[in-house]
Scaffold this active site. Structure first.
Site, short mmCIF file in Angstrom:
data_model
loop_
_atom_site.label_atom_id
_atom_site.label_comp_id
_atom_site.label_asym_id
_atom_site.label_seq_id
_atom_site.Cartn_x
_atom_site.Cartn_y
_atom_site.Cartn_z
N GLU A 158 7.72 -20.93 8.51
CA GLU A 158 8.44 -20.73 10.01
C GLU A 158 9.36 -21.83 10.58
O GLU A 158 9.71 -20.41 11.38
CB GLU A 158 7.22 -20.07 10.31
N GLU A 206 1.25 -0.87 -0.13
CA GLU A 206 -0.75 0.03 -0.03
C GLU A 206 0.68 1.42 0.04
O GLU A 206 0.44 2.09 -0.60
CB GLU A 206 -1.17 -0.09 1.15
#
Length: 271
Positions: A110, A79
């Site tokens: 992870e 964004e």
């Protein structure tokens, strides 16, 4: 046990409650998430000020995380371009599992410590860069390895975690604790923990862009007007700031090739 993983006995029979009661409980958890962000405001301010000093005119923002945390970081990174005209080459996202984990969850990624080091090294982090490392637990091996690698390379490291004893907070120069506690749905850190991370990143990146001169008179003057809606918004911003007519705003924006900032400065120079 980490706070974010602890079950709250209040919600032991959550699935047996009426839908309205379930929604009220979930919403209350979201409110607690924002309380956690409010408590972290001084830490967010310190991190943003340090980032503004470090990043200068050439440094990069590097977002790093796994699972929900990684995807929240990706959203903030994406964004920055349309909102503040932040150059694509000045943002990087290091996501456990790579691009494949965007459409299909790869939770096992992870745990890949070596990949955290390798993927961070691959982006070439250096002294002018800022790493934002996110992990609800604060224990994620991938993210911890990436943060350590970035810090060793001289990058400024900022860690966001939701547990007070999180190793990630100790590993980063600027720790941001978002203490959301146990989740309404036990262990589902995409809820309160995720909301707190999203809100904290919104605050951090907006303050950083303000400090870097991306906002003028409270307006997004570096916004990219790339569609009809945003072009209309650009016209309104120019009119509001300068106090000119729609036609004047249109001409100034055309002459400035869509740059809101340049259109405003050009019009103000004639007044």
């Amino acid at each position: 046990m980490e706070e974010t993983e602890r079950a709250d006995e209040t919600f032991r029979n959550l699935e047996d409650q009426k839908p309205a009661a379930i929604l009220e409980a979930l919403l209350a958890g979201q409110r607690r998430a924002l309380d956690a962000v409010e408590a972290a405001l001084p830490a967010i301010e310190r991190a943003a000020e340090a980032a503004a000093l470090r990043i200068g005119s050439a440094g990069r923002l590097i977002y790093c995380g796994a699972g929900t945390s990684g995807r929240i970081g990706l959203l903030d990174a994406m964004e920055l371009g349309p909102t503040f005209d932040w150059p694509d080459e000045r943002r990087q996202v290091v996501l456990a599992g790579g691009e494949a984990s965007l459409m299909r969850s790869r939770e096992g990624a992870e745990d890949e410590t070596h990949m955290g080091r390798e993927m961070l090294s691959a982006v070439g982090a250096g002294p002018h860069d800022v790493l934002l490392a996110l992990a609800a637990s604060g224990h994620t091996p991938f993210t911890l390895a990436a943060a350590g690698t970035a810090r060793a390379a001289g990058a400024l490291t900022i860690g966001l975690a939701n547990n007070p004893s999180a190793p990630l907070l100790a590993a980063c120069e600027h720790p941001i604790l978002l203490r959301t506690g146990s989740e309404v749905l036990a262990g589902s850190t995409r809820l309160a923990a995720g909301t707190a991370q999203k809100a904290a990143l919104n605050l951090f990146s907006t303050l950083l862009m303000i400090r870097l001169g991306k906002v003028f008179r409270g307006r997004m003057v570096d916004m990219r007007p790339t569609n009809a809606k945003l072009k209309q918004r650009a016209h309104r911003i120019v009119q509001d700031v300068v106090g000119c007519s729609p036609d004047e705003a249109a001409r100034a924006l055309e002459a400035a090739r869509g740059s809101i900032r340049e259109a405003i400065l050009a019009l103000e120079a004639t007044r």
